[in-house]
Design an enzyme around this catalytic site. Structure first.
Site, short mmCIF file in Angstrom:
data_model
loop_
_atom_site.label_atom_id
_atom_site.label_comp_id
_atom_site.label_asym_id
_atom_site.label_seq_id
_atom_site.Cartn_x
_atom_site.Cartn_y
_atom_site.Cartn_z
N TYR A 156 0.84 -1.20 0.00
CA TYR A 156 0.00 0.00 0.00
C TYR A 156 0.87 1.24 0.00
CZ TYR A 156 -2.77 3.82 1.68
OH TYR A 156 -3.36 5.05 1.79
N TRP A 158 1.57 5.67 -1.51
CA TRP A 158 1.39 6.77 -2.45
C TRP A 158 2.45 6.79 -3.53
CZ3 TRP A 158 -1.51 11.50 -3.02
CH2 TRP A 158 -2.77 11.41 -2.41
P1 PGD Z 1 4.67 7.75 1.37
O1 PGD Z 1 5.66 8.48 2.17
O2 PGD Z 1 3.90 8.55 0.37
O3 PGD Z 1 3.69 7.08 2.40
O4 PGD Z 1 1.76 6.11 3.56
P2 PGD Z 1 2.64 5.90 2.24
O5 PGD Z 1 3.31 4.58 2.35
O6 PGD Z 1 1.83 6.15 1.04
O7 PGD Z 1 5.38 6.51 0.69
C1 PGD Z 1 5.38 6.28 -0.67
C2 PGD Z 1 6.67 5.56 -1.01
O8 PGD Z 1 6.59 5.18 -2.37
C3 PGD Z 1 7.91 6.42 -0.86
O9 PGD Z 1 8.91 5.71 -0.21
C4 PGD Z 1 8.30 6.76 -2.30
O10 PGD Z 1 9.68 6.94 -2.48
C5 PGD Z 1 7.81 5.52 -3.03
N1 PGD Z 1 7.46 5.77 -4.44
C6 PGD Z 1 6.82 6.85 -4.94
N2 PGD Z 1 6.66 6.71 -6.25
C7 PGD Z 1 7.20 5.52 -6.60
C8 PGD Z 1 7.31 4.84 -7.84
O11 PGD Z 1 6.90 5.31 -8.88
N3 PGD Z 1 7.94 3.62 -7.81
C9 PGD Z 1 8.42 3.07 -6.66
N4 PGD Z 1 8.96 1.87 -6.73
N5 PGD Z 1 8.31 3.70 -5.48
C10 PGD Z 1 7.72 4.91 -5.45
C11 PGD Z 1 0.81 7.07 3.63
C12 PGD Z 1 -0.30 6.66 4.60
O12 PGD Z 1 0.15 6.92 5.93
C13 PGD Z 1 -1.57 7.37 4.35
S1 PGD Z 1 -2.15 7.58 2.75
C14 PGD Z 1 -2.33 7.80 5.36
S2 PGD Z 1 -3.78 8.63 5.05
C15 PGD Z 1 -2.04 7.51 6.77
N6 PGD Z 1 -1.94 8.70 7.53
C16 PGD Z 1 -1.49 8.64 8.79
C17 PGD Z 1 -1.85 9.58 9.81
O13 PGD Z 1 -2.61 10.54 9.56
N7 PGD Z 1 -1.36 9.39 11.05
C18 PGD Z 1 -0.57 8.35 11.37
N8 PGD Z 1 -0.14 8.18 12.62
N9 PGD Z 1 -0.20 7.45 10.41
C19 PGD Z 1 -0.63 7.56 9.16
N10 PGD Z 1 -0.25 6.62 8.24
C20 PGD Z 1 -0.83 6.58 6.90
P1 PGD Z 2 -4.99 15.42 8.58
O1 PGD Z 2 -3.96 16.48 8.45
O2 PGD Z 2 -4.55 14.10 9.09
O3 PGD Z 2 -5.66 15.32 7.14
O4 PGD Z 2 -6.49 14.42 5.05
P2 PGD Z 2 -6.92 14.50 6.58
O5 PGD Z 2 -8.14 15.33 6.67
O6 PGD Z 2 -6.97 13.16 7.18
O7 PGD Z 2 -6.15 15.90 9.54
C1 PGD Z 2 -6.91 17.08 9.28
C2 PGD Z 2 -7.05 17.93 10.51
O8 PGD Z 2 -7.66 17.20 11.55
C3 PGD Z 2 -5.73 18.42 11.08
O9 PGD Z 2 -5.69 19.82 10.97
C4 PGD Z 2 -5.76 17.99 12.54
O10 PGD Z 2 -5.26 18.98 13.43
C5 PGD Z 2 -7.22 17.73 12.78
N1 PGD Z 2 -7.52 16.80 13.85
C6 PGD Z 2 -6.77 15.77 14.30
N2 PGD Z 2 -7.41 15.11 15.28
C7 PGD Z 2 -8.61 15.72 15.43
C8 PGD Z 2 -9.73 15.49 16.29
O11 PGD Z 2 -9.77 14.57 17.10
N3 PGD Z 2 -10.80 16.33 16.15
C9 PGD Z 2 -10.81 17.36 15.28
N4 PGD Z 2 -11.90 18.11 15.21
N5 PGD Z 2 -9.75 17.62 14.48
C10 PGD Z 2 -8.68 16.79 14.54
C11 PGD Z 2 -5.45 13.59 4.71
C12 PGD Z 2 -5.26 13.53 3.21
O12 PGD Z 2 -4.38 14.61 2.86
C13 PGD Z 2 -4.68 12.23 2.83
S1 PGD Z 2 -5.44 10.80 3.38
C14 PGD Z 2 -3.58 12.14 2.08
S2 PGD Z 2 -3.03 10.58 1.67
C15 PGD Z 2 -2.84 13.31 1.57
N6 PGD Z 2 -1.69 13.57 2.42
C16 PGD Z 2 -1.10 14.79 2.45
C17 PGD Z 2 0.20 15.01 3.01
O13 PGD Z 2 0.87 14.09 3.51
N7 PGD Z 2 0.69 16.29 2.99
C18 PGD Z 2 0.00 17.33 2.46
N8 PGD Z 2 0.54 18.56 2.46
N9 PGD Z 2 -1.22 17.12 1.92
C19 PGD Z 2 -1.80 15.91 1.91
N10 PGD Z 2 -3.03 15.74 1.36
C20 PGD Z 2 -3.77 14.51 1.57
MO 6MO Z 3 -4.12 8.97 2.77
#
Ligand code: PGD
Ligand code: PGD
Ligand code: 6MO
Length: 822
Positions: A156, A158
């Site tokens: 899984y 990005w």
């Molecule tokens: P990235 O850092 O985007 O994080 O987790 P995710 O694993 O998606 O990692 C992408 C990896 O893919 C990188 O190492 C990059 O170098 C590699 N990559 C990118 N493009 C390519 C490609 O074309 N080929 C190959 N081979 N590799 C590539 C994100 C996940 O984290 C997500 S989506 C969410 S919403 C979750 N968010 C949270 C959170 O809010 N709070 C906590 N505590 N934990 C989270 N984990 C989750």
């Molecule tokens: P977060 O920043 O985790 O983003 O989108 P998502 O909405 O999950 O959380 C949004 C807000 O929730 C934050 O401002 C945090 O302070 C607030 N928050 C946390 N806990 C609570 C709570 O208990 N109550 C309330 N009311 N608020 C709370 C994530 C989306 O963003 C996803 S899934 C991905 S994969 C992408 N990731 C990124 C990224 O890594 N970096 C950037 N710049 N942009 C992204 N866009 C996407």
């Molecule tokens: Mo996400």
């Protein structure tokens, strides 16, 4: 940008897109021969400019002597991401994986290697032939000994955009040809919401178009960003973003629409709009919503017609709300005790929500928590009581913050891509996924720890497969998964761990075999612009030739399947440009049906982009048809209505997910029963990164504090611990300990600290269990349980911890250098 009303914004969006579309076609008509003569470029430039795209937007790269020297945003991007310079830097970052590498122990002893020494950085450089032979041998060995359920390909993450070099699809295509594999379903973004919403609304909701921004600008009187920070998160798109939401947000700001942010942190969005900030205790939003719902109900302010015509099961929920069914009325006073806001404020907010056209725009952090299913279910229930769902600018929206939801949809054709060639799994995996079996993606560590164990998922009972080999591409589980120390133990169960990436992430450092992929700027591809707007199709052109020994994901899997005797089936006889043009031609056929003219592939490739006009998309009002006539336009739920009570969920009989929205205590929360630690860690998404991506670039200089991941801490909490701005801190709980740098600020509420997810895990002593993480990976501290038996989503926001000034020996962060072997 000049001031635009919603209608003007609508007109401007259509005009601009249409002008550029016709201009592109017109220009090609005039000088078609000379452009065609350039042919389809498959090599990187030596010098000049080339347009391409990435998760951060469309950009123009400047190349000098074969090296990219600048990435400049597309001139039609209304809000380029400040991360773009880091994207360029990622090509040349010191964290690049240069050569195929094998862990020394593994090279010498194979499956008999000591697995507990993974992560010690002792790698040996090998040739591509040696590496691919080894991967092929391991895939065959596991396939022959354990069958298809021995290999995990549910990788899984990005990965970069691009319809050909979609590394995860390519890997599954290869693994399907190799005999099959275990897949994963769902994601970490909306693990809970995407399972509960189909029961409630009949659709995923989270990845669907919202009422268009021009309609919001014209009609919404109160915009509530509930746990949403769209100014931060809309920087990024799953495909190449158009940043259309920023045009909408700007127009809304200029109109002066009232904005409330409900958030423990004063966010980028709150600052941008000068919003009113309401900060409940983290993880208590469901209680807050219930308190508001009770106010509306007891003051007879709820919309009884909407409830009657468009929802089902409200009466059962109302008995819970009033306490008739469980003895506890969910009054504002009751909610105040849990969420820490004054009862009067809760009542006042509820009254304001029904005082005008109100949009509840929710982010996803509130479902990335224990019992996260309840949050969006309760939000929909509250919106139903307000009664504005389906009205222009009213109701709720679960994607205004993500990939520019609400950016008006164009009339253009959809772009296809390469497929994994597999069939959807039967049975447990509720979301379609191909493979021999599938698990909910966030249960990967449970799977490793409990082979053969039973688990529940959305009404089904399934069994964890016994996985021996995992192949990860395009994701970083040693950043994204919860409870790092538990995960490290579980990973020892794997005989073989193969990672294909372009940078030495913590995941790559814990691999047995490491294959260097190119970045997407070192290969050609094709992608849409705008996840929801489908504004254009972009030639994602190669900017520079592959660095070091990196190979494209496609080439790697083509070479691998060749070794497995399936090379022809994998490539189908096509090369990179052959695939890319075939995806484009399929879009041209669709356009013909819509009576739209598109340039030939050669002309498109020369021009670099084809944009599509926006017509009806700018007027879109989500659920307008349903509201108009719920019988004639029913939802996809069993009742055809919004299910405030779900008989399907009732039948599942889960103790952790009742059949109507319910306040369920999370395993740990601030001020909750038996809370062992005094601070909640807000582990949200980083402003200057995409998860862990770009952490290894010069962008780190923008935010690192004393060389560590920053930790926002309220002045009261800092003072109580003798902490000053810039101090190195140790954050700890029973699951682990990390170092961070203090940023003392009242932007975070007392009792909460903020450490963004995605900091690279950098263990002080990889051989010691629970060792200190030197840089600041917040998932060392988070809880690894499923949200509930229903969705089994991740709980990345469920973290209590404490913090102190670090008093140990000074440490050197080493995770951004290459490991010692290479
Ligand atoms: P990235 O850092 O985007 O994080 O987790 P995710 O694993 O998606 O990692 C992408 C990896 O893919 C990188 O190492 C990059 O170098 C590699 N990559 C990118 N493009 C390519 C490609 O074309 N080929 C190959 N081979 N590799 C590539 C994100 C996940 O984290 C997500 S989506 C969410 S919403 C979750 N968010 C949270 C959170 O809010 N709070 C906590 N505590 N934990 C989270 N984990 C989750
Ligand atoms: P977060 O920043 O985790 O983003 O989108 P998502 O909405 O999950 O959380 C949004 C807000 O929730 C934050 O401002 C945090 O302070 C607030 N928050 C946390 N806990 C609570 C709570 O208990 N109550 C309330 N009311 N608020 C709370 C994530 C989306 O963003 C996803 S899934 C991905 S994969 C992408 N990731 C990124 C990224 O890594 N970096 C950037 N710049 N942009 C992204 N866009 C996407
Ligand atoms: Mo996400």
């Amino acid at each position: 940008m000049t001031k635009l009303s919603g209608q003007e914004l609508h007109a401007e969006l259509s005009r601009r897109a249409f002008l550029s579309y016709t201009a592109a076609v017109g220009a090609l008509g005039l000088c078609g021969t000379s452009l065609l003569a350039q042919g389809a470029r498959a090599e990187g430039l030596a010098n000049g400019e080339v347009m391409s795209g990435c998760h951060w937007g469309v950009f123009k790269a400047r190349v000098e002597n074969g090296r990219a020297v600048a990435f400049e945003p597309w001139d039609k991007d209304p809000a380029p991401s400040h991360q773009l310079p880091g994207v360029l830097d990622s090509i040349y970052s010191p964290t690049r994986i240069k050569y195929p590498m094998v862990r020394r122990e593994f090279l010498e002893k194979g499956v008999n290697a000591d697995r507990s020494t993974r992560g010690n950085g002792d790698f040996v450089r090998v040739t591509w032939d040696e590496a691919l032979d080894l991967v092929a041998k391991e895939l065959k060995r596991v396939q022959e000994s354990y069958g298809p359920t021995g290999t995990f390909g549910g990788s899984y993450g990005w990965k970069n955009p691009g319809r050909l070099h979609n590394c995860q699809v390519l890997m599954r295509r290869a693994l399907n040809l190799a005999g099959g594999f275990v897949n994963s379903s769902g994601d970490y973004s909306t693990g809970a919401a995407q399972i509960i919403m189909p029961h409630v609304m009949g659709t995923l909701e989270v990845y669907e178009q919202q009422t268009a921004w021009p309609v919001v600008v014209d009609n919404t009187e109160l915009m509530v960003f509930w746990a949403a920070d769209p100014v931060k998160t809309n920087q990024i798109g799953w495909v190449v973003p158009d940043h259309g939401a920023f045009a909408g947000m700007q127009a809304m700001k200029e109109k002066g629409t009232k904005v409330i942010c409900i958030n423990p942190v004063r966010t980028e969005t709150a600052d941008y709009f000068g919003a009113e900030l309401v900060s409940p205790r983290p993880q208590t939003d469901v209680a807050l919503m219930l308190g508001m719902a009770h106010t509306l109900y007891s003051e007879d302010l709820h919309d009884k017609d909407f409830i009657e015509n468009c929802t089902s099961g409200f009466d059962i929920f109302a008995a819970y709300l009033t306490g008739e069914s469980d003895g506890t009325p969910k009054t504002a006073e009751w909610a105040a005790e849990i969420c820490g806001l004054p009862a009067e404020q809760i009542k006042e907010l509820a009254r304001r929500f029904v005082g005008g056209r109100t949009m509840l725009a929710a982010g996803w952090s509130i479902q990335r928590m224990h019992h996260g299913e309840q949050a969006h279910w309760m939000l929909v229930t509250l919106a139903s009581m307000i009664g504005q769902i389906g009205l222009p600018g009213g109701g709720f929206g679960l994607s205004y913050h993500y990939s520019n939801g609400g950016s008006p949809t164009s009339d253009g054709p959809a772009l296809g891509g390469i497929s994994d060639g597999g069939k959807p799994v039967e049975g447990a995996a509720w979301l379609s996924a191909s493979g021999a079996a599938s698990i909910p993606c966030a249960r990967v560590v449970d799977m490793l720890l409990n082979p053969g164990g039973e688990f529940q998922f959305n009404g089904a009972t399934a069994t964890y497969p016994d996985v021996k080999l995992a192949y990860w591409v395009g994701g970083n589980p040693f950043a994204h998964h919860q409870d790092r120390n538990r995960m490290l133990k579980a990973w020892e169960k794997l005989e073989t761990f193969i990672v294909q990436d372009f940078q030495w992430t913590a995941t790559a450092r814990h691999a047995d075999i490491v294959l260097p992929a190119t970045t997407s700027y070192e290969r050609n591809d094709i992608e849409s612009v705008g996840d929801y707007s489908n504004r254009a199709i972009l030639a994602m052109k190669k900017v520079v030739d592959p660095l070091y020994e990196a190979r494209s994901d496609y080439d790697i899997f083509a070479a691998l399947t060749e070794r497995l005797g399936k090379g022809k089936e994998f490539t189908e006889g096509r090369d990179e440009m052959g695939w890319i043009s075939s995806f484009y031609e399929a879009a041209v056929k669709q356009a013909e049906f819509k009576q739209m003219e598109m340039p030939s592939f050669e002309d498109f490739w020369s021009e670099g982009i084809v944009e599509f006009p926006i017509t009806e998309g700018a007027n879109f009002v989500r659920y307008a048809d349903f509201r108009e006539d719920p019988l004639f336009n029913p939802l996809g739920t069993p009742s055809g209505l919004i299910e405030i009570y779900s008989k399907n969920i009732e039948k599942m009989g889960y103790d952790d997910c009742p059949a109507h929205p319910t306040w369920m205590e999370p395993a740990e929360r601030l001020g909750g029963p038996g809370a062992k630690y005094p601070l909640h860690v807000v582990a949200s998404h980083p402003n200057s990164r995409l998860h862990s991506q770009l952490n290894g670039t010069s962008l780190r200089d923008l935010y690192a504090v004393a060389g560590h991941e920053p930790c926002l801490i309220n002045p009261d909490d800092a003072a109580a611990r003798g902490i000053a701005d810039g101090d190195v801190l140790r954050v700890f709980n029973d699951r682990g300990q990390i170092l961070v740098g203090a940023k003392v600020s009242d932007a975070v509420m007392p009792g909460a600290i903020q450490v963004y997810e995605g900091g690279w895990y950098d263990p002080l002593d990889p051989s010691e269990e629970g060792t200190l993480d030197k840089y600041g990976d917040v998932n060392v501290l988070s809880l690894d349980v499923g949200t509930s038996k229903l969705a089994q989503g991740n709980c990345g926001q469920t973290i209590l911890a404490d913090v102190e000034k670090y008093a140990g020996a000074p440490v050197t962060v080493t995770v951004f250098d290459t490991p010692k072997g290479p």
